[in-house]
Every structure is written in structure tokens, then in C-alpha cells.
Design a protein around this motif. Structure first.
Motif, mmCIF file in Angstrom:
data_model
loop_
_atom_site.group_PDB
_atom_site.id
_atom_site.type_symbol
_atom_site.label_atom_id
_atom_site.label_comp_id
_atom_site.label_asym_id
_atom_site.label_seq_id
_atom_site.Cartn_x
_atom_site.Cartn_y
_atom_site.Cartn_z
ATOM 1 N N SER A 22 0.830 -1.210 0.000
ATOM 2 C CA SER A 22 0.000 0.000 0.000
ATOM 3 C C SER A 22 0.869 1.266 0.000
ATOM 4 O O SER A 22 0.552 2.261 -0.668
ATOM 5 C CB SER A 22 -0.970 0.009 1.184
ATOM 6 O OG SER A 22 -0.252 0.085 2.394
ATOM 7 N N TRP A 23 1.987 1.278 0.751
ATOM 8 C CA TRP A 23 2.892 2.429 0.758
ATOM 9 C C TRP A 23 3.545 2.615 -0.617
ATOM 10 O O TRP A 23 3.666 3.752 -1.112
ATOM 11 C CB TRP A 23 3.980 2.274 1.826
ATOM 12 C CG TRP A 23 3.493 2.752 3.171
ATOM 13 C CD1 TRP A 23 3.033 1.997 4.186
ATOM 14 C CD2 TRP A 23 3.431 4.102 3.611
ATOM 15 N NE1 TRP A 23 2.667 2.765 5.251
ATOM 16 C CE2 TRP A 23 2.908 4.086 4.919
ATOM 17 C CE3 TRP A 23 3.747 5.325 3.031
ATOM 18 C CZ2 TRP A 23 2.699 5.243 5.662
ATOM 19 C CZ3 TRP A 23 3.548 6.474 3.772
ATOM 20 C CH2 TRP A 23 3.018 6.427 5.073
ATOM 21 N N PHE A 36 1.005 4.066 -2.792
ATOM 22 C CA PHE A 36 0.772 5.472 -2.448
ATOM 23 C C PHE A 36 1.893 6.358 -3.000
ATOM 24 O O PHE A 36 1.633 7.415 -3.580
ATOM 25 C CB PHE A 36 0.668 5.625 -0.921
ATOM 26 C CG PHE A 36 0.491 7.027 -0.467
ATOM 27 C CD1 PHE A 36 -0.708 7.698 -0.691
ATOM 28 C CD2 PHE A 36 1.529 7.708 0.167
ATOM 29 C CE1 PHE A 36 -0.857 9.020 -0.280
ATOM 30 C CE2 PHE A 36 1.372 9.025 0.580
ATOM 31 C CZ PHE A 36 0.173 9.680 0.364
ATOM 32 N N ILE A 37 3.139 5.890 -2.861
ATOM 33 C CA ILE A 37 4.285 6.654 -3.349
ATOM 34 C C ILE A 37 4.233 6.777 -4.874
ATOM 35 O O ILE A 37 4.459 7.857 -5.446
ATOM 36 C CB ILE A 37 5.609 6.013 -2.887
ATOM 37 C CG1 ILE A 37 5.753 6.155 -1.380
ATOM 38 C CG2 ILE A 37 6.810 6.625 -3.609
ATOM 39 C CD1 ILE A 37 6.900 5.392 -0.778
#
Length: 114
Positions: free
Chosen positions: A103-104, A107-108
Motif C-alpha cells: 500500500s505504501w 501510495f508513493i
């Protein structure tokens, strides 16, 4: 019809020895023979009881051995289940971290494209 068990020659000889050893003065041969027959019956009954006791002891031994084997098997099953639970626990502990990392990264990537 009940089968009559004939005592062995050894049993008959032993019974006659015992009957003669315990013979009273004035006792007839017929009376001694009857005493010997009674002794034979006693010996036969004793042997029968010993066989039954031996059978019962064997059954108890087999039962104890079987229960011990079942106990060992259940212990092995329990240990296997615990190992499997630990492995599953490790895998399930990795899942939230993997999802967080994905998820990170997502997101990035999303933020960097805008």
C-alpha cells in the motif's frame, strides 16, 4: 454334550504319588484311587485357572500397550499441530506487513505521478 478332558499321564502319576503319600492306614486301593482322581481334578482346575489368569494378564498387557501407543500418537499429533500453528502464525504475521508495504509503494507511485 460336555467333552471330558483326560488328564495327562504326568498329572495322573503325580496325583497317585500324592494320594499314596497321604494314604491312611487301612485305606483300600479303591479309596486311594478315588483320592487320586480328586487330586487330578484339582490339578486340572488349577491349570485351567492359571491359563485364565495368563489370558487376563496378556489382555491387560496388550490393553496397556495399546493405550500407551495411542498416547504417544496423540502426543505426536499435538506436537505436529503446534508446529503447523507456529508456521501458520509466521505466515499470517507476514501478511499484514506485506500489505502495508504494497500500500505504501502504491501510495508513493500515485503521489509521484501527480
Amino acid at each position: 454334550m460336555k467333552n471330558k478332558v483326560v488328564p495327562s499321564q504326568e498329572t495322573q502319576t503325580e496325583a497317585m504319588k500324592i494320594a499314596k503319600a497321604t494314604q491312611k492306614p487301612g485305606q483300600t486301593k479303591e479309596q486311594t484311587k478315588l483320592v487320586a482322581q480328586g487330586i487330578e481334578k484339582g490339578i486340572a482346575q488349577y491349570k485351567k485357572q492359571q491359563k485364565e489368569r495368563s489370558r487376563q494378564a496378556d489382555k491387560a498387557k496388550k490393553k496397556a500397550q495399546k493405550s500407551k501407543q495411542q498416547s504417544l500418537q496423540s502426543n505426536q499429533d499435538t506436537i505436529t499441530e503446534e508446529v503447523n500453528a507456529q508456521e501458520t502464525g509466521k505466515k499470517s504475521a507476514l501478511l499484514p506487513w506485506a500489505l502495508l508495504a504494497i500500500s505504501w509503494i502504491g501510495f508513493i507511485v500515485y503521489v509521484s505521478q501527480n
